[in-house]
Design a protein around this motif. Structure first.
Motif, PDB file in Angstrom:
ATOM      1  N   ARG A 148       4.117  55.310  55.809  1.00 48.49           N
ATOM      2  CA  ARG A 148       4.212  53.911  55.224  1.00 48.49           C
ATOM      3  C   ARG A 148       5.338  53.842  54.042  1.00 48.49           C
ATOM      4  NH1 ARG A 148      -2.363  52.338  55.396  1.00 48.49           N
ATOM      5  NH2 ARG A 148      -2.368  53.085  57.382  1.00 48.49           N
ATOM      6  N   ARG A 149       5.546  52.790  53.665  1.00 47.00           N
ATOM      7  CA  ARG A 149       6.626  52.545  52.795  1.00 47.00           C
ATOM      8  C   ARG A 149       6.099  51.981  51.380  1.00 47.00           C
ATOM      9  NH1 ARG A 149      11.779  53.042  54.755  1.00 47.00           N
ATOM     10  NH2 ARG A 149      11.891  53.448  57.023  1.00 47.00           N
ATOM     11  N   LEU A 150       7.023  52.085  50.682  1.00 49.08           N
ATOM     12  CA  LEU A 150       6.837  51.527  49.220  1.00 49.08           C
ATOM     13  C   LEU A 150       6.166  50.010  49.378  1.00 49.08           C
ATOM     14  CD1 LEU A 150       6.841  52.237  46.153  1.00 49.08           C
ATOM     15  CD2 LEU A 150       9.123  51.144  46.336  1.00 49.08           C
ATOM     16  N   PHE A 151       6.906  49.288  50.103  1.00 50.87           N
ATOM     17  CA  PHE A 151       6.606  47.795  50.045  1.00 50.87           C
ATOM     18  C   PHE A 151       4.909  47.384  50.719  1.00 50.87           C
ATOM     19  CE2 PHE A 151      10.868  45.940  49.840  1.00 50.87           C
ATOM     20  CZ  PHE A 151      11.072  46.523  48.538  1.00 50.87           C
ATOM     21  N   ASP A 152       4.586  48.625  51.539  1.00 51.25           N
ATOM     22  CA  ASP A 152       3.219  48.524  51.804  1.00 51.25           C
ATOM     23  C   ASP A 152       2.370  48.468  50.709  1.00 51.25           C
ATOM     24  OD1 ASP A 152       3.843  48.467  54.551  1.00 51.25           O
ATOM     25  OD2 ASP A 152       4.033  50.617  54.515  1.00 51.25           O
ATOM     26  N   VAL A 153       2.797  49.133  49.724  1.00 49.77           N
ATOM     27  CA  VAL A 153       1.801  49.553  48.468  1.00 49.77           C
ATOM     28  C   VAL A 153       1.909  47.955  47.802  1.00 49.77           C
ATOM     29  CG1 VAL A 153       1.740  50.588  46.057  1.00 49.77           C
ATOM     30  CG2 VAL A 153       2.047  51.810  48.274  1.00 49.77           C
ATOM     31  N   SER A 154       3.344  47.590  47.527  1.00 49.54           N
ATOM     32  CA  SER A 154       3.611  46.495  46.676  1.00 49.54           C
ATOM     33  C   SER A 154       3.258  45.221  47.379  1.00 49.54           C
ATOM     34  CB  SER A 154       5.307  46.410  46.406  1.00 49.54           C
ATOM     35  OG  SER A 154       5.696  47.404  46.078  1.00 49.54           O
ATOM     36  N   GLY A 155       3.162  44.989  48.521  1.00 52.20           N
ATOM     37  CA  GLY A 155       3.018  43.952  49.377  1.00 52.20           C
ATOM     38  C   GLY A 155       1.253  43.861  49.369  1.00 52.20           C
ATOM     39  N   VAL A 187       7.681  51.310  41.176  1.00 53.21           N
ATOM     40  CA  VAL A 187       6.859  50.805  42.044  1.00 53.21           C
ATOM     41  C   VAL A 187       6.423  49.417  41.627  1.00 53.21           C
ATOM     42  CG1 VAL A 187       4.527  51.052  43.108  1.00 53.21           C
ATOM     43  CG2 VAL A 187       5.555  52.970  42.156  1.00 53.21           C
ATOM     44  N   PRO A 188       7.152  48.453  42.173  1.00 50.58           N
ATOM     45  CA  PRO A 188       6.836  46.922  41.958  1.00 50.58           C
ATOM     46  C   PRO A 188       5.655  46.559  42.386  1.00 50.58           C
ATOM     47  CG  PRO A 188       8.628  47.165  43.467  1.00 50.58           C
ATOM     48  CD  PRO A 188       8.211  48.547  43.035  1.00 50.58           C
ATOM     49  N   ASN A 189       5.144  45.482  41.697  1.00 48.19           N
ATOM     50  CA  ASN A 189       3.704  45.041  42.074  1.00 48.19           C
ATOM     51  C   ASN A 189       4.043  43.621  43.095  1.00 48.19           C
ATOM     52  OD1 ASN A 189       1.885  46.839  41.019  1.00 48.19           O
ATOM     53  ND2 ASN A 189       2.785  45.812  39.149  1.00 48.19           N
ATOM     54  N   HIS A 190       5.400  43.506  43.639  1.00 47.32           N
ATOM     55  CA  HIS A 190       5.655  42.398  44.676  1.00 47.32           C
ATOM     56  C   HIS A 190       7.030  43.083  45.358  1.00 47.32           C
ATOM     57  CE1 HIS A 190       8.870  41.914  42.105  1.00 47.32           C
ATOM     58  NE2 HIS A 190       9.383  40.937  42.712  1.00 47.32           N
ATOM     59  N   ILE A 191       7.147  42.343  46.517  1.00 43.49           N
ATOM     60  CA  ILE A 191       8.198  42.801  47.590  1.00 43.49           C
ATOM     61  C   ILE A 191       9.395  42.449  46.777  1.00 43.49           C
ATOM     62  CG2 ILE A 191       9.471  42.608  49.939  1.00 43.49           C
ATOM     63  CD1 ILE A 191       6.396  42.635  50.969  1.00 43.49           C
ATOM     64  N   ASP A 192      10.147  43.446  46.220  1.00 50.19           N
ATOM     65  CA  ASP A 192      11.272  43.142  45.412  1.00 50.19           C
ATOM     66  C   ASP A 192      12.668  43.705  46.327  1.00 50.19           C
ATOM     67  OD1 ASP A 192      13.452  42.968  43.423  1.00 50.19           O
ATOM     68  OD2 ASP A 192      12.293  44.062  41.959  1.00 50.19           O
ATOM     69  N   PRO A 193      13.447  42.905  46.555  1.00 52.96           N
ATOM     70  CA  PRO A 193      14.743  42.969  47.309  1.00 52.96           C
ATOM     71  C   PRO A 193      15.714  43.976  46.688  1.00 52.96           C
ATOM     72  CG  PRO A 193      14.396  40.732  47.245  1.00 52.96           C
ATOM     73  CD  PRO A 193      13.377  41.216  46.372  1.00 52.96           C
TER      74      PRO A 193
END
Ligand code: MG
Ligand code: MG
Length: 256
Positions: A148-155, A187-193
């Motif tokens: 999986r990817r980092l944004f799965d965590v953030s999202g 590790v952002p807590n939102h999807i950060d482009p």
């Protein structure tokens, strides 16, 4: 560069994580109306020393501030989001919430965990803020699976928090952890482009730490140059765990 850890290293990180977990559990028991944040600091420091470990935050140089953090714990009350400094003048009162963030260095590896502790009875809406933030962390932990990817965590954090009408504090983020307290990736807590959406791989260890505000999530820094508070004075919650990606799925290192 993202440093992946061997199974042996993850065992060591589990040991430092367990120490942090035991400290936060003890502080949870200690918090009562009338407790000062310095009482918590003293208890944490004693447990760290007794374990033959070192506090990770005390003396940690923060380049953005140009100063070293003065304590083993960050203790942040109510609208203070993170990085509050323990004080004998800060007396906890019924209805407050106190965020306690603790980091240790044990046998060359760091552990880092945070929790939000209610002081006596707290209002139902504050209880909901704590519950939703804790649930967001749990949902993020479930995403710590190789491939999986980092944004799965953030999202996972973002969806749950915003879906429940709260807002994500975006100025502070989680991080890789290991031989350094703060490693890549952020590790952002939102999807950060602005952040690279790296693939999660076995051996990665992340400190995931949603910070959530009941109102406006923007923050400002107090005159002590460390404490971040919400601009509108609304309550904030913070929970943090270190989690390893293993062949058998997520492994929570800081929960006891
Ligand atoms: Mg922390
Ligand atoms: Mg952290």
């Amino acid at each position: 560069m993202i440093v992946r850890k061997s199974p042996m290293e993850i065992e060591r990180m589990h040991a430092s994580g367990q120490l942090v977990g035991r400290i936060l559990a003890a502080l949870h028991e200690a918090v009562k109306p009338g407790t000062t944040t310095m009482d918590l600091e003293r208890q944490a420091l004693a447990m760290i020393r007794a374990a033959g470990a070192q506090p990770a935050f005390k003396g940690y140089y923060v380049a953005a501030v140009g100063k070293k953090f003065p304590a083993a714990l960050c203790t942040s009350v109510n609208d203070e989001v993170v990085h509050g400094i323990p004080s004998r003048r800060r007396v906890l009162r019924e209805g407050d919430i106190v965020k306690v963030d603790c980091g240790v260095l044990l046998d060359g590896y760091y552990g880092d965990s945070a929790t939000t502790i209610p002081v006596g009875q707290i209002p139902a809406e504050t209880e909901r803020l704590l519950r939703v933030t804790r649930e967001a962390l749990d949902l993020a932990i479930q995403q710590m699976v190789g491939g999986r990817r980092l944004f799965d965590v953030s999202g996972a954090v973002q969806r749950h928090v915003e879906g429940n009408g709260f807002s994500i504090v975006k100025e502070f983020v989680g991080h890789g952890i290991g031989r350094q307290l703060h490693e890549e990736p952020q590790v952002p807590n939102h999807i950060d482009p602005g952040v690279r959406n790296v693939r999660l791989r076995v051996g990665m260890v992340l400190a995931i730490e949603p910070m959530v505000a009941a109102g406006d999530s923007r923050t400002r820094i107090l005159r002590d140059r460390f404490t971040a508070v919400t601009v509108d004075g609304s309550n904030a919650a913070h929970f943090e765990h270190c989690v390893a990606v293993t062949r058998n799925g997520p492994r929570l290192l800081t929960a006891v």
